[in-house]
Write a protein that holds these residues in place. Structure first.
Motif, mmCIF file in Angstrom:
data_model
loop_
_atom_site.group_PDB
_atom_site.id
_atom_site.type_symbol
_atom_site.label_atom_id
_atom_site.label_comp_id
_atom_site.label_asym_id
_atom_site.label_seq_id
_atom_site.Cartn_x
_atom_site.Cartn_y
_atom_site.Cartn_z
ATOM 1 N N GLY A 39 33.269 108.434 36.266
ATOM 2 C CA GLY A 39 32.596 107.966 37.487
ATOM 3 C C GLY A 39 33.458 107.024 38.302
ATOM 4 O O GLY A 39 34.298 106.316 37.763
ATOM 5 N N TRP A 40 33.210 107.043 39.552
ATOM 6 C CA TRP A 40 33.959 106.149 40.444
ATOM 7 C C TRP A 40 33.535 104.694 40.199
ATOM 8 O O TRP A 40 34.365 103.823 40.001
ATOM 9 N N ALA A 41 32.222 104.509 40.163
ATOM 10 C CA ALA A 41 31.677 103.149 40.039
ATOM 11 C C ALA A 41 32.178 102.453 38.777
ATOM 12 O O ALA A 41 32.575 101.282 38.819
ATOM 13 N N SER A 42 32.181 103.188 37.682
ATOM 14 C CA SER A 42 32.551 102.545 36.417
ATOM 15 C C SER A 42 34.023 102.175 36.378
ATOM 16 O O SER A 42 34.448 101.381 35.549
ATOM 17 N N THR A 43 34.825 102.751 37.257
ATOM 18 C CA THR A 43 36.242 102.389 37.294
ATOM 19 C C THR A 43 36.501 101.292 38.319
ATOM 20 O O THR A 43 37.176 100.305 38.044
ATOM 21 N N VAL A 44 35.936 101.503 39.498
ATOM 22 C CA VAL A 44 36.278 100.611 40.607
ATOM 23 C C VAL A 44 35.520 99.275 40.536
ATOM 24 O O VAL A 44 36.106 98.213 40.729
ATOM 25 N N LEU A 45 34.233 99.327 40.209
ATOM 26 C CA LEU A 45 33.445 98.091 40.188
ATOM 27 C C LEU A 45 34.017 97.038 39.237
ATOM 28 O O LEU A 45 34.193 95.893 39.620
ATOM 29 N N PRO A 46 34.332 97.424 37.994
ATOM 30 C CA PRO A 46 34.891 96.409 37.099
ATOM 31 C C PRO A 46 36.199 95.817 37.630
ATOM 32 O O PRO A 46 36.501 94.642 37.403
ATOM 33 N N MET A 47 36.966 96.644 38.353
ATOM 34 C CA MET A 47 38.228 96.138 38.901
ATOM 35 C C MET A 47 37.964 95.011 39.899
ATOM 36 O O MET A 47 38.584 93.952 39.826
ATOM 37 N N TYR A 48 37.009 95.278 40.772
ATOM 38 C CA TYR A 48 36.652 94.241 41.743
ATOM 39 C C TYR A 48 36.103 93.014 41.020
ATOM 40 O O TYR A 48 36.450 91.882 41.308
ATOM 41 N N PHE A 49 35.240 93.274 40.093
ATOM 42 C CA PHE A 49 34.565 92.202 39.366
ATOM 43 C C PHE A 49 35.586 91.310 38.646
ATOM 44 O O PHE A 49 35.602 90.089 38.806
ATOM 45 N N MET A 50 36.464 91.984 37.893
ATOM 46 C CA MET A 50 37.459 91.214 37.148
ATOM 47 C C MET A 50 38.415 90.485 38.084
ATOM 48 O O MET A 50 38.801 89.347 37.836
ATOM 49 N N GLY A 51 38.788 91.199 39.146
ATOM 50 C CA GLY A 51 39.678 90.563 40.132
ATOM 51 C C GLY A 51 39.068 89.273 40.642
ATOM 52 O O GLY A 51 39.736 88.235 40.704
ATOM 53 N N GLY A 52 37.781 89.344 40.968
ATOM 54 C CA GLY A 52 37.091 88.165 41.495
ATOM 55 C C GLY A 52 37.035 87.049 40.487
ATOM 56 O O GLY A 52 37.375 85.899 40.784
ATOM 57 N N VAL A 53 36.659 87.401 39.275
ATOM 58 C CA VAL A 53 36.531 86.380 38.230
ATOM 59 C C VAL A 53 37.881 85.716 37.968
ATOM 60 O O VAL A 53 37.987 84.488 37.841
ATOM 61 N N GLN A 54 38.919 86.550 37.929
ATOM 62 C CA GLN A 54 40.243 85.985 37.633
ATOM 63 C C GLN A 54 40.716 85.057 38.743
ATOM 64 O O GLN A 54 41.259 83.993 38.468
ATOM 65 N N LEU A 55 40.474 85.472 39.968
ATOM 66 C CA LEU A 55 40.894 84.619 41.083
ATOM 67 C C LEU A 55 40.168 83.280 41.040
ATOM 68 O O LEU A 55 40.762 82.225 41.222
ATOM 69 N N LEU A 56 38.881 83.355 40.771
ATOM 70 C CA LEU A 56 38.089 82.127 40.682
ATOM 71 C C LEU A 56 38.660 81.207 39.599
ATOM 72 O O LEU A 56 38.883 80.020 39.792
ATOM 73 N N ALA A 57 38.922 81.826 38.453
ATOM 74 C CA ALA A 57 39.424 81.051 37.318
ATOM 75 C C ALA A 57 40.777 80.434 37.643
ATOM 76 O O ALA A 57 41.018 79.256 37.396
ATOM 77 N N ILE A 58 41.648 81.228 38.239
ATOM 78 C CA ILE A 58 42.983 80.716 38.564
ATOM 79 C C ILE A 58 42.862 79.590 39.587
ATOM 80 O O ILE A 58 43.557 78.580 39.501
ATOM 81 N N GLY A 59 41.935 79.779 40.513
ATOM 82 C CA GLY A 59 41.732 78.755 41.538
ATOM 83 C C GLY A 59 41.323 77.430 40.934
ATOM 84 O O GLY A 59 41.861 76.379 41.286
ATOM 85 N N ILE A 60 40.394 77.465 40.024
ATOM 86 C CA ILE A 60 39.931 76.213 39.410
ATOM 87 C C ILE A 60 41.044 75.596 38.558
ATOM 88 O O ILE A 60 41.285 74.395 38.606
ATOM 89 N N LEU A 61 41.742 76.457 37.811
ATOM 90 C CA LEU A 61 42.878 75.940 37.019
ATOM 91 C C LEU A 61 43.895 75.269 37.935
ATOM 92 O O LEU A 61 44.420 74.207 37.636
ATOM 93 N N GLY A 62 44.136 75.929 39.055
ATOM 94 C CA GLY A 62 45.092 75.383 40.020
ATOM 95 C C GLY A 62 44.700 74.003 40.485
ATOM 96 O O GLY A 62 45.550 73.128 40.670
ATOM 97 N N GLU A 63 43.414 73.797 40.639
ATOM 98 C CA GLU A 63 42.906 72.492 41.074
ATOM 99 C C GLU A 63 43.313 71.391 40.082
ATOM 100 O O GLU A 63 43.764 70.319 40.448
ATOM 101 N N TYR A 64 43.166 71.707 38.809
ATOM 102 C CA TYR A 64 43.535 70.725 37.788
ATOM 103 C C TYR A 64 45.047 70.567 37.688
ATOM 104 O O TYR A 64 45.563 69.459 37.562
#
Ligand code: UDP
Ligand code: MG
Length: 321
Positions: free
Chosen positions: A275-300
């Motif tokens: 399925g398209w959704a099962s491939t693409v959605l997690p990519m977006y999801f993980m991308g978002g989570v990782q960016l958020l995490a890196i952003g907060i780490l960057g703050e510290y």
């Protein structure tokens, strides 16, 4: 133990000023009058004074401090070479009065904090308290927005495990010893009201009503306010780091469950349609989570970076004693 006899008690008021030309003359008038009254009542020594810290103003602020200091022995000044922000200006003022007074009271230049509360803070000092926090008993003069954001902020800080006095800003009395302790905190991301709670010593509060700014505009525009609030959180709480860890852990567990589930579908059923959704959605999801995490780490990491450089926090350009 310091001598706590009233008439020998040297009180220093520390007032950070940034582009305060519109209000400063009135502030000098009112604070001098307050000191004169306290001296007259033998509550403090005639050697008491107000130290105005010019935080790199671009208007007439320093000239006003300078000319008043010439004729008014109660007025002293300190000029920083550039704008370092309210917290650093206050630090500079406290460092400059250290050793020259028995206790100090910090307050804003805009007369929003009723100077009459100083006398009540002194009473607490004589009762043996070394830190007296001024607490606003009302926020009637604030806009609904300021009131809501300020009160919401104390709640968020509380949830993050940071101890703060509700409705206390930087109007406070500190004994000479409390100031010496305070000056041992060498951090560059200053959040003074948080540090004061870490000093310990006998602490109490005094309530005061706050009025409108006497003149001029707030020197804390939304941008400065947000960055101050964010500094408070990231300088005092590691909860955002824990939040990343737990989000990561939950997603990790979930992905294992989903993996087992897809393995089951592939092995035991014939419904495995790529399925398209099962491939693409997690990519977006993980991308978002990782960016958020890196952003907060960057703050510290940004904070560690600043601390390790150990740059001086202010430079005194001129001082009037
Ligand atoms: N202030 C300062 N440096 C700055 C911004 C503000 O020294 O970069 C001083 C300002 O002159 C005042 C105090 O900090 O004495 C509090 O600022 P303000 O009254 O504008 O803040 P508000 O009461 O609106 O939160
Ligand atoms: Mg103000």
């Amino acid at each position: 133990m310091k001598d706590r006899k009233s008439h020998t008690l040297v009180l220093a008021l520390v007032v950070p000023c940034y582009n305060e030309e519109e209000v400063l003359k009135e502030t000098i008038r009112q604070l001098s009058a307050e000191l004169k009254q306290l001296i007259h009542d033998e509550k403090i020594s005639p050697k008491s004074f107000v130290k105005f810290v010019d935080d790199g103003s671009r208007d007439q602020t320093w000239d006003i401090i300078d000319s008043n200091a010439q004729e008014n022995p109660l007025v002293k000044g300190l000029k920083l070479s550039k704008n370092e922000g309210h917290q650093n200006a206050l630090l500079a003022g406290m460092a400059s009065v250290e050793g020259k007074c028995d206790c100090m009271v910090s307050l804003d230049a805009d007369l929003q904090q009723d100077p009459k509360a100083i006398a009540r803070m002194l009473v607490k000092y004589h009762e043996g308290y070394e830190i007296v926090l001024g607490v606003r008993s009302d926020r009637a003069s604030d806009t609904v927005f300021k009131k809501m954001t300020a009160e919401g902020y104390y709640r968020v800080m509380q949830l993050m495990g940071v101890e703060l006095q509700f409705n206390h800003a930087d109007y406070r009395l500190m004994s000479q010893r409390a100031v010496v302790f305070f000056l041992q905190f060498k951090e560059r991301n200053l959040f003074i009201r948080g540090i004061v709670k870490l000093i310990g010593l006998k602490t109490t509060t005094v309530s005061f009503t706050s009025g409108e700014r006497f003149a001029g505009e707030s020197k804390y525009p939304l941008k400065k306010m947000l960055s101050f609030a964010w500094d408070g959180i990231t300088s005092f709480s590691v909860l955002p780091l824990k939040f990343i860890m737990w989000t990561g852990f939950i997603i990790f567990v979930l992905s294992i469950v989903i993996g087992i589930h897809s393995l089951y579908i592939v092995l035991f059923t014939d419904e495995a349609v790529p399925g398209w959704a099962s491939t693409v959605l997690p990519m977006y999801f993980m991308g978002g989570v990782q960016l958020l995490a890196i952003g907060i780490l960057g703050e510290y990491i940004g904070k560690i970076y600043k601390e390790t450089k150990g740059r001086p926090r202010f430079f005194v350009e001129e001082e009037i004693e």
